[in-house]
Write an enzyme that holds these catalytic residues in place. Structure first.
Site, mmCIF file in Angstrom:
data_model
loop_
_atom_site.group_PDB
_atom_site.id
_atom_site.type_symbol
_atom_site.label_atom_id
_atom_site.label_comp_id
_atom_site.label_asym_id
_atom_site.label_seq_id
_atom_site.Cartn_x
_atom_site.Cartn_y
_atom_site.Cartn_z
ATOM 1 N N ALA A 162 -4.126 6.203 10.967
ATOM 2 C CA ALA A 162 -3.418 5.950 9.218
ATOM 3 C C ALA A 162 -2.548 5.936 9.549
ATOM 4 O O ALA A 162 -1.370 4.887 8.709
ATOM 5 C CB ALA A 162 -2.693 7.521 8.682
ATOM 6 N N ASP A 205 -1.622 3.107 11.830
ATOM 7 C CA ASP A 205 -1.864 1.860 11.398
ATOM 8 C C ASP A 205 -2.206 1.192 10.272
ATOM 9 O O ASP A 205 -2.159 0.109 10.154
ATOM 10 C CB ASP A 205 -3.017 1.188 12.743
ATOM 11 N N GLU A 206 -2.546 1.971 9.554
ATOM 12 C CA GLU A 206 -2.660 2.110 7.865
ATOM 13 C C GLU A 206 -1.823 2.131 7.367
ATOM 14 O O GLU A 206 -1.634 1.712 6.137
ATOM 15 C CB GLU A 206 -4.159 2.657 7.746
ATOM 16 N N CYS A 207 -0.410 1.535 7.829
ATOM 17 C CA CYS A 207 1.460 2.286 7.299
ATOM 18 C C CYS A 207 1.026 3.071 6.275
ATOM 19 O O CYS A 207 0.803 2.931 4.679
ATOM 20 C CB CYS A 207 1.113 0.355 5.617
#
Length: 95
Positions: free
Chosen positions: A31, A33-35
């Site tokens: 999560a 990494d996906e901002c």
């Protein structure tokens, strides 16, 4: 899940009970990494609210990073200082 980990009698039992939490931590990293920084904040706050020395290292892994990613660096500093001297009694004065 938290109770099973905190109530573990042996290190081997704690490691086995920690597997589900470790999976959530891995998902938090994805999560991040996906901002989607709120996932780490939410899990870290849940662990902090539950309490227990067992979770301090996990909280230190999650919350300061989440606060930093959310541009709330002051909160990261506060949680780090708090966990170094966390007490659960009625005399909480630092004076």
């Amino acid at each position: 899940m938290f109770k099973k980990i905190a109530d573990s009698k042996t290190e081997a039992e704690r490691d086995a009970n920690f597997e589900d939490l470790q999976e959530l931590i891995t998902l938090v990293q994805f999560a991040n990494d996906e901002c989607d920084y709120g996932e780490g904040l939410e899990l870290g706050m849940a662990l902090f609210g539950y309490g227990g020395d067992t979770f301090h290292s996990t909280i230190m892994q999650l919350l300061p990073l989440a606060y930093s990613l959310l541009n709330r660096k002051t909160y990261a500093t506060i949680i780090e200082a708090h966990l170094k001297n966390r007490r659960h009694d009625v005399n909480l004065s630092q004076i």
